[in-house]
Design an enzyme around this catalytic site. Structure first.
Site, PDB file in Angstrom:
ATOM      1  N   ASP A   1      75.790  45.490  27.651  1.00  0.00           N
ATOM      2  CA  ASP A   1      77.191  45.638  27.261  1.00  0.00           C
ATOM      3  C   ASP A   1      78.060  44.491  27.776  1.00  0.00           C
ATOM      4  O   ASP A   1      77.869  43.985  28.883  1.00  0.00           O
ATOM      5  CB  ASP A   1      77.767  46.947  27.805  1.00  0.00           C
ATOM      6  CG  ASP A   1      77.296  48.158  27.000  1.00  0.00           C
ATOM      7  OD1 ASP A   1      76.480  47.990  26.062  1.00  0.00           O
ATOM      8  OD2 ASP A   1      77.756  49.271  27.319  1.00  0.00           O
TER       9      ASP A   1
ATOM     10  N   GLU B   1      69.754  48.262  20.961  1.00  0.00           N
ATOM     11  CA  GLU B   1      68.766  48.483  22.032  1.00  0.00           C
ATOM     12  C   GLU B   1      68.931  47.430  23.132  1.00  0.00           C
ATOM     13  O   GLU B   1      68.044  47.255  23.961  1.00  0.00           O
ATOM     14  CB  GLU B   1      67.340  48.619  21.488  1.00  0.00           C
ATOM     15  CG  GLU B   1      66.767  47.447  20.712  1.00  0.00           C
ATOM     16  CD  GLU B   1      66.188  46.356  21.598  1.00  0.00           C
ATOM     17  OE1 GLU B   1      66.989  45.491  22.001  1.00  0.00           O
ATOM     18  OE2 GLU B   1      64.968  46.341  21.854  1.00  0.00           O
ATOM     19  N   TRP B   2      70.104  46.758  23.147  1.00  0.00           N
ATOM     20  CA  TRP B   2      70.554  45.877  24.234  1.00  0.00           C
ATOM     21  C   TRP B   2      69.668  44.643  24.429  1.00  0.00           C
ATOM     22  O   TRP B   2      69.675  44.025  25.504  1.00  0.00           O
ATOM     23  CB  TRP B   2      70.654  46.650  25.558  1.00  0.00           C
ATOM     24  CG  TRP B   2      71.209  48.020  25.437  1.00  0.00           C
ATOM     25  CD1 TRP B   2      72.379  48.374  24.826  1.00  0.00           C
ATOM     26  CD2 TRP B   2      70.619  49.247  25.919  1.00  0.00           C
ATOM     27  NE1 TRP B   2      72.557  49.741  24.904  1.00  0.00           N
ATOM     28  CE2 TRP B   2      71.498  50.291  25.571  1.00  0.00           C
ATOM     29  CE3 TRP B   2      69.451  49.549  26.625  1.00  0.00           C
ATOM     30  CZ2 TRP B   2      71.232  51.633  25.881  1.00  0.00           C
ATOM     31  CZ3 TRP B   2      69.183  50.872  26.941  1.00  0.00           C
ATOM     32  CH2 TRP B   2      70.063  51.902  26.572  1.00  0.00           C
ATOM     33  N   GLY B   3      68.864  44.294  23.412  1.00  0.00           N
ATOM     34  CA  GLY B   3      68.020  43.112  23.531  1.00  0.00           C
ATOM     35  C   GLY B   3      66.773  43.304  24.378  1.00  0.00           C
ATOM     36  O   GLY B   3      66.070  42.331  24.657  1.00  0.00           O
TER      37      GLY B   3
ATOM     38  N   GLU C   1      63.760  44.486  23.896  1.00  0.00           N
ATOM     39  CA  GLU C   1      62.459  44.039  23.370  1.00  0.00           C
ATOM     40  C   GLU C   1      62.635  42.912  22.349  1.00  0.00           C
ATOM     41  O   GLU C   1      61.926  42.871  21.342  1.00  0.00           O
ATOM     42  CB  GLU C   1      61.671  45.227  22.793  1.00  0.00           C
ATOM     43  CG  GLU C   1      61.190  46.157  23.899  1.00  0.00           C
ATOM     44  CD  GLU C   1      60.066  47.094  23.475  1.00  0.00           C
ATOM     45  OE1 GLU C   1      59.337  46.795  22.515  1.00  0.00           O
ATOM     46  OE2 GLU C   1      59.944  48.151  24.128  1.00  0.00           O
TER      47      GLU C   1
ATOM     48  N   ASP D   1      72.348  53.695  19.371  1.00  0.00           N
ATOM     49  CA  ASP D   1      72.196  53.336  20.785  1.00  0.00           C
ATOM     50  C   ASP D   1      70.793  53.708  21.288  1.00  0.00           C
ATOM     51  O   ASP D   1      69.974  54.270  20.541  1.00  0.00           O
ATOM     52  CB  ASP D   1      73.300  54.030  21.598  1.00  0.00           C
ATOM     53  CG  ASP D   1      73.886  53.131  22.683  1.00  0.00           C
ATOM     54  OD1 ASP D   1      73.177  52.234  23.163  1.00  0.00           O
ATOM     55  OD2 ASP D   1      75.049  53.346  23.058  1.00  0.00           O
TER      56      ASP D   1
END
Ligand SMILES: *[C@@H]1O[C@H](CO)[C@@H](O)[C@H](O)[C@H]1NC(C)=O
Ligand SMILES: *[C@@H]1O[C@H](CO)[C@@H](O)[C@H](O)[C@H]1NC(C)=O
Length: 407
Positions: free
Chosen positions: A228, A206-208, A210, A173
């Site tokens: 999420d 990394e949730w997109g 970069e 995460d």
């Protein structure tokens, strides 16, 4: 795979997505006889993720309320329900499995009140069931819950710990970081995992932020393209659309990840969950179950165990299907499969019943092509059909097909 076969696959791709052809058109065969896709500059060398990962993760249903009996009972249920035999092999712990403080040598410590037998014991149990155990950490100094440490500046030590416990998968995460780019922090953990010598599936979360699709294929086996998911129609469809932008970057060894499944958690209708599962399968997303598999409803069970939909997700060609047509709320999603077949989802995202139609050209086939149409939810085949293919669909409903052209 024979060269002629690869050629035909590439020809079909050509009709589909010019961008994918550039990435995958130069396939070759490695020493082990496996197809290698050229054009992706790097591919993580742990050999894992040749098809999207399948399994279960604790977060969507249980959040921080996890303990070792739950995980053992989940492993038992994965086997007794038949989910394991269908390919769901990873049992993945998410946040909150460790003590807030490391021990005096700086090691992560399993939380004594909830994992008194330790993670090694849990891994042994899960392995004895023929399954694999996944764990969770964070590329910052604390995880998102702030209830346990992160692995930043402890990558080498934590990777060794995970390997010594028999861990098979790491979700990593991105909370409480030091302000440096994920492009700096995630490769450090990849190197540490590789140095352990144990194959550990590396899932970047990394949730997109970069655009990891553009740089993560050499570092991880999957990368989140989105924030999420949650158990709502709105959030699920948004995640599907955001993930779709990166379709050209998915391939065997590294997959786009629109987040874990909410099927069975109660916030969506059966039609919505069926659409959720169909689109995740078509998009070659990780199929990580997020409900309580110890107490699934009949409807949940029928969705998660649809072996024909799973087979689309696990198809050897490994090309992500995508949205190919949109007319207001009426959408056509499709993608190529091995053996010149085509996967197709007709999806009514509107709030009234409607007919959704795919022309043969929408899915990369010439209008005169004769196909067998397999309905993956009705489990029935319509033989020797010419297009277009239409379906009358309830609000938020979908149908999923595999088209097999007659040669
Ligand atoms: C984590 O990092 C932040 C920002 O660098 C810092 O303020 C905080 O004290 C650190 N926390 C711990 C537990 O090391
Ligand atoms: C899901 O996310 C939306 C958007 O952030 C939020 O408004 C909603 O409360 C969330 N619902 C659930 C069930 O978590």
């Amino acid at each position: 795979m024979a060269p002629t076969h690869r050629h035909t696959s590439a020809t079909l791709l050509l009709h589909f997505f010019a961008a994918v052809v550039i990435l995958s058109g130069g396939g070759s065969v490695d020493a082990g006889g496996r197809e290698v896709r050229l054009g992706r500059r790097n591919l993580i060398s742990n050999g894992l993720g040749r098809t999207p990962p399948m399994g279960w993760n604790s977060w969507n249903h249980f959040h921080c309320n996890i303990e070792e009996h739950l995980i053992r009972e989940t492993a038992d249920a994965m086997v007794s329900t038949g989910l394991a035999a269908l390919g769901y092999q990873y049992i993945n712990l998410d946040d909150c499995w460790a003590e807030l403080n490391r021990d005096s040598q700086g090691n992560l410590v399993p939380k004594a009140s909830t994992f008194p037998s330790g993670i090694k014991g849990l891994a042994d149990y899960v392995h004895s069931k023929g399954l694999k155990l996944g764990i969770y950490s964070d590329a910052g100094n604390q995880t998102c819950s702030k209830k346990m440490p992160g692995s930043l500046d402890h990558e080498e030590q934590d990777a060794k710990t995970f390997a010594s416990w028999g861990i098979d998968y790491l979700k990593y995460d991105n909370c409480n970081d030091d302000g440096t780019s994920p492009k700096i922090r995630y490769p450090v953990m990849n190197k540490a995992l590789m140095r352990t010598g144990r194959p550990i599936f590396f899932s970047l979360c990394e949730w997109g932020v970069e655009d990891p699709a553009t740089w993560a294929s050499g570092i991880g086996n999957s990368w989140r393209t989105t924030g999420d998911i949650n158990d709502t129609w709105e959030r699920m469809t948004k995640r599907a659309d955001t993930n779709d932008r990166w379709a050209a970057y998915a391939a065997p060894g590294g997959w786009n990840d629109p987040d874990m499944l909410e099927v069975g958690n109660g916030g969506m209708t059966t039609d919505e969950y069926r659409s959720h599962f169909s689109i995740w399968a078509l998009a070659k997303a990780p199929l990580l179950i997020g409900c309580d598999v110890r107490s699934m409803s009949k409807e949940t069970y029928e969705i998660l165990t649809n072996s024909e939909v799973i087979a689309v997700n696990q198809d050897q060609l490994g090309v992500q299907g995508k949205k190919v047509k949109k007319d207001g709320d009426l959408e056509v999603w499709a993608g190529p499969l091995s053996k010149n077949r085509v996967a197709l989802v007709l999806w009514n995202r509107g709030s009234s019943p409607a007919t959704v139609t795919a022309q043969m050209a929408d899915v990369g086939l010439s209008p005169s092509t004769i196909v067998d149409v397999r309905d993956l939810w009705a489990h029935s085949t319509l033989a020797s059909v010419t297009g277009p293919i239409s379906a009358y669909l309830m609000p938020h409903g979908s149908m999923m097909f595999v088209l097999t052209p007659k040669s």
